[in-house]
Design an enzyme around this catalytic site. Structure first.
Site, short mmCIF file in Angstrom:
data_model
loop_
_atom_site.label_atom_id
_atom_site.label_comp_id
_atom_site.label_asym_id
_atom_site.label_seq_id
_atom_site.Cartn_x
_atom_site.Cartn_y
_atom_site.Cartn_z
N THR A 235 -7.54 9.22 8.23
CA THR A 235 -6.76 8.15 9.07
C THR A 235 -6.54 7.63 10.34
OG1 THR A 235 -5.82 10.35 10.13
CG2 THR A 235 -4.51 9.52 7.55
N GLU A 453 1.65 4.33 -21.60
CA GLU A 453 1.45 4.39 -21.13
C GLU A 453 3.02 2.64 -21.43
OE1 GLU A 453 -0.28 4.62 -18.53
OE2 GLU A 453 -1.67 6.15 -19.60
#
Length: 645
Positions: A235, A453
């Site tokens: 980060t 999917e």
């Protein structure tokens, strides 16, 4: 009684009065060196004596000696083990030199005719044992002991030298920190850090205090003694520390906490002392300790009962940060992604006064980070960084930098002149899922994956408050045979019970679609079931979303903070509570499966249409996916019926 006085010693006229006369002392290495020189001189003397004795009697070939023996010229012979010395009746010249009567020659082994020939010529014979000279024997006996004594003296002196600051051990004790002088070696500033406005504001105060301390001292304010940067990996904690180094204009010391720890006891604490002493000499200065949880974990959890090397290093760090000799002009920055395991004494005010949260970037910050990393790269016209930022929720700054780099590498492999939207999509698939598999799937497996999917995508499209599908693919990558990508309309910081229930239904959509179309299920739903079970367990045990268990938090299947693995119910849950959590989790998954099956039954036409398109194109996204997922008017007549398991 009269006092006895010691007669005063005469002072040297060359020394000023009152100063003791210095007695010259031999260096400590004088005697070992003297002994070694004496042994060398003795060896040279013995070698010279033996050489001079050898030079007194010239050496001749054995054939010459044997010829003189047969001619009756030899009067006496002295036999030795490897040679013989003989004397002639008359001197014989040797080349152009003076004539000699005594000669030497090498005695060959295995000549049985030598002794009979000596007896026949009536030569005086004498045999002697060949012995080493007394000096050589003495040297051979004394030399090993002299070497051993010299080696022990050298080792003891070497040990004393290494224990000093300039020795080898002194080098181990020295801190391994890297020093950056006044930002000249670091060219990163806060302008290079996209997003993280709150974190940069807190750190800019530290920089301003270093530059203008009187501005804060005017009102009695004190700069934080220590600043702890906390956040997930990637980060930007280390990047912020580099920006502080580039902005502050003061010496900056950077070190990883793992470099304090060594096998030798006490080295870690010594390195901490050396680091802070060096920083205080350069004050005002900043010390940055990366991954501080390597030494800052809670005490009492090691194997040494509080006396292991890591805890001793932590104790020294605590003393240096807030001891009797504290220095407000030395500020400590530290970074960690595990603040929950740090010792409480390390986190208290006076040591780490300020905790700066470095979270994963939100939408605007992701867009800014993408702009920073794509600044010097040619982008195609179809690239929309805003859309890429919306499609990458949860990615850290390092992930976004890697995404841009992978897209550039992919475009380079294809020989393109600019980076296109397809390159970013392929890069995201590579980062999240992995590289495409080399193996080919059979037609039956491809259809089952397309159905699976499509079930995820349809349930995501029609579930209330679910994240809309953005991309569906049946290209096998990494460990996944297919993938459905979702993206929220906006960043979310909280999840309601309805949203979590919809996410459960989406996870169970592939399972429900296989059961609906084929009547059976496959192993392809393993990861979906794993994630759904984990989410359902959290809803029941951690989020208070169960009427049966009520609003309570239960330590159920929680990872241990030090072992980082789950340990079964170590918080003391009863068997009845554990059984109730498992039952409620199963019921939550059953409800999600029923909701997904109902939605797929209502939109069976869209399901078949999406499956057919995936089998043809393998990847669907954007407007093409939206058109296929749009609900169609159901004609009158018999409808497709769901197949039971």
């Amino acid at each position: 009684m009269s006092e006895m006085h010691e007669p005063e010693r005469p002072r040297s006229p060359l020394l000023p009065s009152g100063q003791p006369e210095k007695v010259p002392q031999m260096p400590r290495t004088f005697w070992p060196v003297s002994l070694l020189l004496a042994l060398i001189l003795a060896s040279l003397w013995i070698w010279s004596v033996s050489l001079s004795s050898a030079l007194q009697s010239p050496s001749v070939d054995y054939s010459v000696f044997y010829g003189w023996l047969q001619a009756g010229k030899v009067s006496a012979v002295v036999l030795q083990e490897h040679e013989l010395e003989f004397t002639l009746l008359e001197p014989e010249p040797m080349g152009r030199g003076e004539p000699h009567r005594s000669f030497r020659t090498v005695r060959p082994e295995g000549d049985p005719a030598l002794l009979p020939a000596l007896h026949d010529k009536h030569v005086q014979l004498r045999a002697v044992r060949e012995e080493e000279p007394f000096g050589s024997q003495l040297l051979i006996g004394v030399l090993p002991w002299a070497r051993l004594i010299g080696a022990s003296i050298w080792a003891s002196r070497r040990t004393q030298q290494t224990m000093m600051a300039g020795g080898a051990l002194g080098g181990l004790l020295k801190s391994r920190s890297r020093k950056f002088e006044k930002g000249t070696a670091v060219n990163v500033t806060f302008d290079d850090v996209a997003g993280l406005a709150s974190a940069k504001r807190d750190l800019q105060e530290v920089v301003q205090f270093m530059k203008e301390p009187e501005r804060f001292r005017r009102l009695g304010a004190k700069v934080p003694r220590g600043v702890l940067l906390v956040g997930p990996p990637g980060t930007g904690k280390t990047l912020l520390a580099r920006a502080v180094a580039g902005e502050s204009g003061v010496p900056f010391f950077s070190i990883s906490a793992s470099e304090f720890i060594e096998v030798f006891v006490g080295l870690g604490a010594a390195r901490v002392r050396d680091l802070f002493e060096e920083a205080k000499k350069s004050a005002p200065a900043i010390i940055f300790i990366d991954e501080i949880d390597a030494v800052g974990r809670s005490r009492g959890t090691g194997f040494g009962g509080g006396h292991d090397e890591r805890e001793q290093t932590l104790n020294q760090l605590l003393s240096e940060m807030d001891g009797f000799n504290r220095n407000d002009l030395t500020i400590v920055l530290a970074a960690s992604n595990r603040p929950d395991v740090l010792d409480l004494a390390l986190l208290r005010p006076g040591r780490f006064d300020r905790r700066v949260m470095v979270e994963r970037p939100e939408l605007a910050a992701r867009r800014a980070i993408l702009g920073v990393h794509a600044r010097n790269k040619p982008l195609a016209k179809d690239v929309d960084l805003d859309q890429i930022a919306r499609n990458t929720p949860g990615l850290s700054g390092a992930d976004l930098a890697n995404l841009v780099n992978e897209a550039a590498l992919g475009a380079t492999r294809l020989g393109a002149d600019a980076i296109g939207a397809a390159d970013f999509a392929a890069a995201q698939d590579k980062i999240v899922l992995g590289d495409p598999r080399e193996g080919k799937l059979g037609p039956d497996e491809r259809r089952r994956i397309a159905v699976h999917e499509s079930g995820h995508a349809l349930v995501a499209q029609f579930s209330p408050e679910a994240e809309l599908p953005q991309r569906v693919t049946i290209i096998p990558r990494g460990f996944a045979l297919g993938a459905t990508q979702q993206a929220p309309a906006e960043d979310r910081h909280l999840m309601t019970e309805t949203q979590l229930a919809s996410r459960l239904s989406v996870l169970m959509g592939g399972y429900a679609a296989e059961r609906l179309v084929f009547g059976t299920i496959s192993s392809g739903a393993e990861n979906d079931l794993k994630e759904a079970t984990k989410l359902g367990s959290n809803m029941v045990a951690h989020y208070g979303m169960s009427q049966r268990l009520g609003p309570a938090y239960y330590e159920h299947d929680v990872a241990h903070p030090f072992l980082e693995q789950r340990i079964a119910t170590e918080a003391g849950l009863s068997d009845e509570t554990t059984h109730a959590i498992e039952e409620e989790t199963r019921q939550a998954l059953s409800r999600a499966l029923d909701a997904a099956s109902a939605l797929l039954g209502q939109h069976r036409v869209e399901l078949e249409r999406l499956v057919k398109a995936l089998l043809d194109q393998e990847t669907l996204e954007g407007e093409a996916l939206e058109q296929l997922l749009a609900p169609m008017a159901i004609p009158a007549g018999p409808q497709p019926r769901a197949l039971s398991a």
